[in-house]
Design a protein around this motif. Structure first.
Motif, PDB file in Angstrom:
ATOM      1  N   GLN A   9      32.003  64.736  10.492  1.00  0.00           N
ATOM      2  CA  GLN A   9      32.405  65.612  11.386  1.00  0.00           C
ATOM      3  C   GLN A   9      32.069  65.326  12.782  1.00  0.00           C
ATOM      4  N   ALA A  10      30.735  64.700  12.932  1.00  0.00           N
ATOM      5  CA  ALA A  10      29.787  64.810  14.508  1.00  0.00           C
ATOM      6  C   ALA A  10      30.622  63.486  15.353  1.00  0.00           C
ATOM      7  N   LEU A  11      31.207  62.730  14.759  1.00  0.00           N
ATOM      8  CA  LEU A  11      32.474  61.982  15.051  1.00  0.00           C
ATOM      9  C   LEU A  11      33.562  62.455  15.478  1.00  0.00           C
ATOM     10  N   GLN A  12      34.407  63.186  14.539  1.00  0.00           N
ATOM     11  CA  GLN A  12      35.675  64.041  14.810  1.00  0.00           C
ATOM     12  C   GLN A  12      35.317  65.059  16.396  1.00  0.00           C
ATOM     13  N   GLU A  13      34.365  65.765  16.209  1.00  0.00           N
ATOM     14  CA  GLU A  13      33.862  66.484  17.344  1.00  0.00           C
ATOM     15  C   GLU A  13      33.481  66.178  18.530  1.00  0.00           C
ATOM     16  N   GLY A  14      33.225  64.598  18.879  1.00  0.00           N
ATOM     17  CA  GLY A  14      32.588  63.902  19.764  1.00  0.00           C
ATOM     18  C   GLY A  14      34.253  63.293  19.697  1.00  0.00           C
ATOM     19  N   ASN A  15      35.120  63.560  19.177  1.00  0.00           N
ATOM     20  CA  ASN A  15      36.193  62.246  19.761  1.00  0.00           C
ATOM     21  C   ASN A  15      36.514  63.500  20.589  1.00  0.00           C
ATOM     22  N   ILE A  16      36.800  64.779  20.389  1.00  0.00           N
ATOM     23  CA  ILE A  16      38.037  65.846  20.662  1.00  0.00           C
ATOM     24  C   ILE A  16      36.891  66.636  22.041  1.00  0.00           C
ATOM     25  N   LEU A  17      35.668  65.836  22.233  1.00  0.00           N
ATOM     26  CA  LEU A  17      34.657  66.840  23.219  1.00  0.00           C
ATOM     27  C   LEU A  17      35.648  65.201  24.668  1.00  0.00           C
ATOM     28  N   ARG A  18      35.314  63.811  24.122  1.00  0.00           N
ATOM     29  CA  ARG A  18      35.793  63.105  24.722  1.00  0.00           C
ATOM     30  C   ARG A  18      36.982  63.474  25.496  1.00  0.00           C
ATOM     31  N   GLN A  19      38.207  64.011  24.342  1.00  0.00           N
ATOM     32  CA  GLN A  19      40.010  63.851  25.022  1.00  0.00           C
ATOM     33  C   GLN A  19      39.779  65.289  26.050  1.00  0.00           C
ATOM     34  N   LEU A  20      39.328  66.793  25.676  1.00  0.00           N
ATOM     35  CA  LEU A  20      38.618  67.165  26.133  1.00  0.00           C
ATOM     36  C   LEU A  20      38.501  67.137  28.455  1.00  0.00           C
TER      37      LEU A  20
END
Length: 427
Positions: A9-20
């Motif tokens: 979950q943390a990795l997924q959230e980090g990836n979304i944040l990087r995309q944003l």
């Protein structure tokens, strides 16, 4: 297992944040806010030259708002559930700033038409829904007719039981000027010479009248929904575009409208694909562009069609260009950033009717009406060469032409014969 799930979950959230962060930086850079983009890139450890579509962030925000606000209009059904689905374009956006050599034009397949219905007087306008499932027509007889495209195709294939005309609405006191579909809810909006904007819920089979009415102070010539469905633009006999909040009825006006020398009614208003900008086509010969958030006029192209009035103006999908039509018998393509004309499409006479020029669904072709020869004329959008002309099959010149946003079909609206004709590629 719990730690594994938390890590994922943390990795997924980090990836979304990087995309944003990447989208924010790209958005700022493409809108000439380089210093702010550099600061954000530095603070978030995002590459400054990150590759992203110029309007990708705006597109995602518009879609998110639309999804969040789906069905927000009180008392409106959201069925049929398939209505308002987002359709992926058949081709990528075309860069019209690139010079194309004449002689390299594409060939448009032959189309054939079939009469679907008649109004009791001139058919003045037509509009497709954004998913291409429906189109509506409005007449001088004050009626509105709604057609379902799959049923039209069934009828054309020989199904004698198919009934493509699924609704008729009667609630205006004067001729209909324009129509638009809500991007997510089953709502059709109309504008007319009776100074009214009316909202119809076409999911209700027995409804003949509007469930909501906006009373304007002038003849309402044109309407356009914001992609979120929360706002509605109105172009009237008044030179200033009106912006309505759909839920509160509040009306806004541009704060810096250039009043000096402006005396022309608005023939057409249209939002861009993300709602970040909107355009007006005016009788005074000007094309004006407005910021979609502040409603400030950001560019005015005076005498766009010489001394003739501008009858239509629509955006390309990438929001970089505007296609305009005028009563000088020309169609022109304008670059928004510079205000310069980049293409001119000639060879179709338009002097009397308030007709429009439009793109086909792939933006490879420009389509309009030739009043002089009573023909449907098509140009290659990139080379500006005329590539097709077909008899309109109307008794009298069509007043309006409207193309589906998702497939190779369009409709024409008659004057003398008062008919609605549906066009599709010949088999």
């Amino acid at each position: 297992m719990e730690n594994s799930g938390s890590l994922e979950q943390a990795l997924q959230e980090g990836n979304i944040l990087r995309q944003l962060n990447a989208l924010i930086v790209a958005h700022l850079r493409h809108h000439n806010l380089s210093q702010v983009a550099s600061a954000v890139a530095s603070a978030t450890m995002t590459p400054l030259n990150v590759e992203a579509s110029p309007n990708r962030l705006l597109e995602l925000v518009a879609k998110g708002l639309a999804a969040e606000n789906n069905g927000s209009l009180r008392g409106v059904s959201s069925s049929p559930t398939s209505y308002g689905s987002i359709v992926t374009p058949r081709t990528a956006s075309i860069d019209f700033s690139v010079t194309h050599v004449k002689g390299s034009s594409k060939t448009l397949p032959k189309h054939e038409s079939k009469q679907l219905s008649e109004h009791k007087s001139v058919v003045r306008c037509a509009r497709f829904s954004s998913d291409g499932m429906f189109f509506a027509t409005g007449g001088a007889d004050t009626s509105i007719k709604l057609f379902e495209v799959p049923k039209v195709k069934q009828m054309l294939s020989g199904d004698t039981q198919a009934r493509p005309l699924i609704r008729s609405f009667y609630d205006h006191a004067e001729p209909i000027n324009d129509l638009d579909f809500h991007p997510r809810s089953t709502i059709l909006v109309s504008s007319a010479k009776d100074n009214c904007i009316k909202f119809f819920d076409f999911s209700k089979t027995t409804a003949k009248r509007a469930f909501k009415v906006f009373q304007d102070t002038h003849n309402v010539r044109s309407v356009s929904f914001h992609p979120s469905g929360e706002f509605l633009l109105a172009g009237t006999d008044h030179a200033v575009p009106h912006l309505y909040d759909v839920n509160t009825y509040q009306c806004f006006l541009p704060s810096n409208f250039p009043d000096s020398g402006v005396n022309g009614a608005i023939n057409q208003v249209r939002y861009s694909s993300t709602g970040s900008v909107y355009v007006t086509a005016s009788k005074d010969g000007a094309i004006r562009l407005f910021d979609g958030v502040s409603s400030k006029c950001v560019r005015s192209i005076s005498s766009a069609h010489g001394k003739a009035e501008v009858t239509s103006a629509v955006f390309t999908r990438d929001q970089r260009f505007v296609l305009s039509s005028g009563k000088d018998s020309t169609v022109k393509l304008w670059e928004i950033a510079s205000g310069r004309m980049v293409k001119e499409y000639i060879g179709a006479k338009r002097l009397k009717l308030r007709s429009q020029a439009i793109f086909n669904d792939t933006e490879e072709f420009v389509v309009s009406i030739d009043e002089g020869n009573n023909e449907v004329v098509t140009w290659d959008a990139r080379t500006a060469e005329k590539v097709a002309k077909w008899p309109s099959n109307h008794n009298g010149v069509p007043r309006w032409i409207e193309h589906s946003p998702v497939e190779s079909v369009f409709v024409t609206c008659g004057t003398t014969d008062r008919s609605v004709r549906f066009w599709k590629e010949s088999v």
